[in-house]
Scaffold this active site. Structure first.
Site, PDB file in Angstrom:
ATOM      1  N   LYS A  40      30.680  43.188  43.343  1.00 35.36           N
ATOM      2  CA  LYS A  40      31.635  43.031  43.849  1.00 35.36           C
ATOM      3  C   LYS A  40      32.807  43.999  43.876  1.00 35.36           C
ATOM      4  O   LYS A  40      33.128  44.505  42.941  1.00 35.36           O
ATOM      5  CB  LYS A  40      32.268  41.586  43.139  1.00 35.36           C
ATOM      6  CG  LYS A  40      33.609  41.315  43.400  1.00 35.36           C
ATOM      7  CD  LYS A  40      33.865  39.588  43.068  1.00 35.36           C
ATOM      8  CE  LYS A  40      35.335  39.311  42.448  1.00 35.36           C
ATOM      9  NZ  LYS A  40      35.254  37.908  42.282  1.00 35.36           N
ATOM     10  N   ASP A  86      36.480  41.092  47.090  1.00 37.82           N
ATOM     11  CA  ASP A  86      37.162  40.333  46.985  1.00 37.82           C
ATOM     12  C   ASP A  86      38.542  40.844  47.172  1.00 37.82           C
ATOM     13  O   ASP A  86      38.917  41.760  46.720  1.00 37.82           O
ATOM     14  CB  ASP A  86      37.372  39.876  45.239  1.00 37.82           C
ATOM     15  CG  ASP A  86      38.078  38.854  44.952  1.00 37.82           C
ATOM     16  OD1 ASP A  86      38.763  38.368  45.659  1.00 37.82           O
ATOM     17  OD2 ASP A  86      38.160  38.558  43.695  1.00 37.82           O
ATOM     18  N   HIS A 133      41.000  48.549  35.868  1.00 38.17           N
ATOM     19  CA  HIS A 133      40.317  47.577  36.828  1.00 38.17           C
ATOM     20  C   HIS A 133      41.402  47.374  38.092  1.00 38.17           C
ATOM     21  O   HIS A 133      42.397  46.673  37.715  1.00 38.17           O
ATOM     22  CB  HIS A 133      39.900  46.431  36.107  1.00 38.17           C
ATOM     23  CG  HIS A 133      38.877  45.636  36.561  1.00 38.17           C
ATOM     24  ND1 HIS A 133      37.665  46.104  36.889  1.00 38.17           N
ATOM     25  CD2 HIS A 133      38.882  44.083  36.927  1.00 38.17           C
ATOM     26  CE1 HIS A 133      37.054  45.095  37.432  1.00 38.17           C
ATOM     27  NE2 HIS A 133      37.711  44.056  37.515  1.00 38.17           N
ATOM     28  N   GLU A 162      29.314  35.851  38.007  1.00 38.62           N
ATOM     29  CA  GLU A 162      30.058  37.028  37.683  1.00 38.62           C
ATOM     30  C   GLU A 162      30.519  37.048  36.109  1.00 38.62           C
ATOM     31  O   GLU A 162      31.527  37.473  35.908  1.00 38.62           O
ATOM     32  CB  GLU A 162      31.290  37.481  38.674  1.00 38.62           C
ATOM     33  CG  GLU A 162      32.227  36.467  38.658  1.00 38.62           C
ATOM     34  CD  GLU A 162      33.385  36.608  39.532  1.00 38.62           C
ATOM     35  OE1 GLU A 162      33.339  37.451  40.583  1.00 38.62           O
ATOM     36  OE2 GLU A 162      34.428  35.905  39.321  1.00 38.62           O
ATOM     37  N   LYS A 216      36.618  45.216  44.508  1.00 39.03           N
ATOM     38  CA  LYS A 216      37.961  44.916  44.600  1.00 39.03           C
ATOM     39  C   LYS A 216      38.720  45.510  45.755  1.00 39.03           C
ATOM     40  O   LYS A 216      38.768  47.031  45.461  1.00 39.03           O
ATOM     41  CB  LYS A 216      38.627  45.056  43.366  1.00 39.03           C
ATOM     42  CG  LYS A 216      38.314  43.963  42.450  1.00 39.03           C
ATOM     43  CD  LYS A 216      38.610  42.461  42.577  1.00 39.03           C
ATOM     44  CE  LYS A 216      38.318  41.630  41.396  1.00 39.03           C
ATOM     45  NZ  LYS A 216      38.822  40.202  41.901  1.00 39.03           N
ATOM     46  N   GLU A 257      35.760  37.376  49.406  1.00 40.69           N
ATOM     47  CA  GLU A 257      36.343  36.305  48.819  1.00 40.69           C
ATOM     48  C   GLU A 257      37.716  36.190  48.904  1.00 40.69           C
ATOM     49  O   GLU A 257      38.528  37.342  48.993  1.00 40.69           O
ATOM     50  CB  GLU A 257      36.009  36.800  47.264  1.00 40.69           C
ATOM     51  CG  GLU A 257      36.614  35.793  46.118  1.00 40.69           C
ATOM     52  CD  GLU A 257      36.013  36.148  44.659  1.00 40.69           C
ATOM     53  OE1 GLU A 257      34.921  36.791  44.575  1.00 40.69           O
ATOM     54  OE2 GLU A 257      36.591  35.771  43.929  1.00 40.69           O
ATOM     55  N   LYS A 300      35.572  28.578  39.174  1.00 48.41           N
ATOM     56  CA  LYS A 300      36.052  29.131  37.560  1.00 48.41           C
ATOM     57  C   LYS A 300      36.603  28.122  36.871  1.00 48.41           C
ATOM     58  O   LYS A 300      37.336  27.245  37.259  1.00 48.41           O
ATOM     59  CB  LYS A 300      37.455  30.186  37.876  1.00 48.41           C
ATOM     60  CG  LYS A 300      37.078  31.409  38.641  1.00 48.41           C
ATOM     61  CD  LYS A 300      38.223  32.191  38.887  1.00 48.41           C
ATOM     62  CE  LYS A 300      37.725  33.472  39.340  1.00 48.41           C
ATOM     63  NZ  LYS A 300      39.211  34.543  39.631  1.00 48.41           N
ATOM     64  N   ASP A 334      38.516  31.318  46.167  1.00 48.29           N
ATOM     65  CA  ASP A 334      38.628  31.462  44.985  1.00 48.29           C
ATOM     66  C   ASP A 334      40.083  31.071  44.463  1.00 48.29           C
ATOM     67  O   ASP A 334      40.221  29.948  44.016  1.00 48.29           O
ATOM     68  CB  ASP A 334      38.601  32.998  44.518  1.00 48.29           C
ATOM     69  CG  ASP A 334      38.776  33.373  42.748  1.00 48.29           C
ATOM     70  OD1 ASP A 334      39.190  32.503  42.255  1.00 48.29           O
ATOM     71  OD2 ASP A 334      38.882  34.307  42.573  1.00 48.29           O
TER      72      ASP A 334
HETATM   73  C1  MUC Z   1      38.906  37.281  40.764  1.00 52.26           C
HETATM   74  O1  MUC Z   1      39.757  37.236  41.489  1.00 52.26           O
HETATM   75  O2  MUC Z   1      37.693  36.837  41.063  1.00 52.26           O
HETATM   76  C2  MUC Z   1      36.635  38.191  38.631  1.00 52.26           C
HETATM   77  C3  MUC Z   1      35.803  39.448  38.568  1.00 52.26           C
HETATM   78  C4  MUC Z   1      36.579  40.424  38.617  1.00 52.26           C
HETATM   79  O3  MUC Z   1      36.456  41.614  38.479  1.00 52.26           O
HETATM   80  O4  MUC Z   1      37.990  39.971  38.675  1.00 52.26           O
HETATM   81  C5  MUC Z   1      38.058  38.753  38.745  1.00 52.26           C
HETATM   82  C6  MUC Z   1      39.130  38.014  39.461  1.00 52.26           C
HETATM   83 MG    MG Z   2      38.500  36.274  43.121  1.00 53.25          MG
END
Ligand code: MUC
Ligand code: MG
Length: 387
Positions: A170, A201, A25, A330, A172, A227, A276, A252
């Site tokens: 989402k 994000d 990931h 999520e 990254k 994000e 969160k 976040d």
């Molecule tokens: C984050 O920063 O949001 C949430 C979903 C994901 O894949 O990583 C997290 C961390």
């Molecule tokens: Mg995040």
């Protein structure tokens, strides 16, 4: 009149689990190959029990609490302070711990969830009921595309849409150059078209200058939300980005509890809050963050620290009580792990996650899986997070 004896907190046990992820990931700050979960078991004087989870992401690369530090804060400070106290007074426990322990929100969360779980079980009601009652039976749930490769991500997205598991993605980004990231997002958005919502994000990786180019490119590519593009404390940069572009800006890492939430609102530093539970400091503090967003007219999104089914079930109990979640959730943490640690897995279908039924958080642990994944069971652990 006969007085019912007070149920006391008898014992608080903690354990660390190392559970592999189904693929690497890739986040801007680390690549996760194992998720490290901290679980809490609270035993009460009447024989009842409660379970909780306090988990972070990528060791110490995401935030200031590590899994080992979370366990230590509970074992050395929170557990001794709560042992012998009234188990039914969760607010009293929260207040006491807030006085004795600064910060350490994830550690507080793990214990607080177990207290709510125990209370719900003793009363025969769900935690959602303790927060006033559920208004949803299921919630929309996003999936994170973070294999680090555009083609793999596109194949994963198509599979998720075909099987009706997710239609919110989402991505990254933030590890490569802004130009490369925007091209990656545009390829994925083009591949899924109107069948899915695409968001990103950045996990704080951009400077304000990077973010200006990034947001311009992302919104032209059809990306709907960005994000945490810049570091958590950059309120003014977040405010400039939120007001300067059509794409929604979500906070976040900027949101660590209700005080931050108010500060972000005052600074106009977000359009949407990713709430969160762990980052807020527990279910109650998360409910306060939610209330601040609602009062300010901001959008809401249920965020995750990629918890196992346990922490996910707890979060679902709270978010089931929230009137409007404009951006969905999520809560897919258990799906990123190679193994399920709950006796009954959380159900994902029709692009939604179902709120677990039953008392407390609506989850029970599978003892064999716990015995297998416990760090103190002596297995060799592969790297938790690396470049
Ligand atoms: C984050 O920063 O949001 C949430 C979903 C994901 O894949 O990583 C997290 C961390
Ligand atoms: Mg995040």
């Amino acid at each position: 009149m006969w007085n019912k004896p007070v149920t006391k907190i008898d014992q608080i046990e903690t354990m660390i689990l190392d559970i592999p992820t189904i693929r690497g990931h890739v986040l801007s700050m680390a690549t996760m190959r194992t998720q490290v979960a901290v679980l809490v078991l609270v035993k009460f004087s009447d024989g009842s029990e409660g379970i909780g989870e306090g988990t972070t992401i990528g060791g110490l690369s995401y935030g200031p609490e590590s899994p080992e530090g979370i366990k230590l804060a509970i074992d050395a400070y929170i557990a001794p302070a709560l042992t012998g106290r009234d188990a039914d007074n969760v607010n009293g426990a929260i207040q006491l711990i807030d006085k004795l322990v600064k910060g350490n929100r994830i550690a507080k969360t793990a214990v607080e969830i177990a207290l709510w779980d125990g209370l719900g079980k003793r009363l025969g009601v769900s935690v959602a009921q303790l927060f006033g009652g559920a208004v949803h039976e299921r919630l929309p749930v996003a999936w994170t595309l973070a294999s680090g490769n555009s083609e793999t991500d596109i194949a994963e997205a198509h599979k998720m849409i075909e099987t009706r598991r997710h239609n919110i993605f989402k991505l990254k980004i933030g590890k490569r150059s802004v130009r490369e990231d925007v091209a990656h997002v545009a390829r994925i958005k083009q591949a899924v078209g109107d069948a899915a919502s695409v968001r990103v994000d950045v996990n704080t990786a951009w400077s304000l200058q990077d973010a200006r180019w990034g947001l311009k490119g992302l919104q032209d590519a059809g990306c709907e939300l960005v994000e945490q593009p810049v570091p958590a404390r950059y309120r003014r940069a977040m405010a400039e980005l939120a007001s300067g572009y059509e794409i929604a800006v979500m906070a976040d890492e900027s949101l660590n509890g209700p005080e931050d939430a108010l500060d972000v609102v005052n600074a106009k530093a977000a359009d949407v809050f990713a709430v969160k539970v762990a980052q807020s400091g527990g279910l109650k503090r998360a409910s306060e963050v939610i209330a601040i967003a609602q009062a300010a007219g901001l959008g809401l999104y249920g965020g995750t620290m990629l918890e196992t089914g346990l922490g996910t079930a707890a979060a679902l109990q709270l978010f089931a009580t929230v009137e409007t979640l404009d951006w969905g959730t999520e809560f897919f943490g258990p799906l990123l792990l190679t193994d399920e640690i709950l006796a009954e897995p959380i159900i994902y279908r029709d692009f939604c996650v179902e709120i677990p039924k039953g008392v407390g958080i609506g989850a029970a642990l599978d003892p064999d899986k716990i015995a297998f994944f416990r760090r103190d069971a002596g297995r060799t652990i592969t790297a938790v997070a690396g470049e």
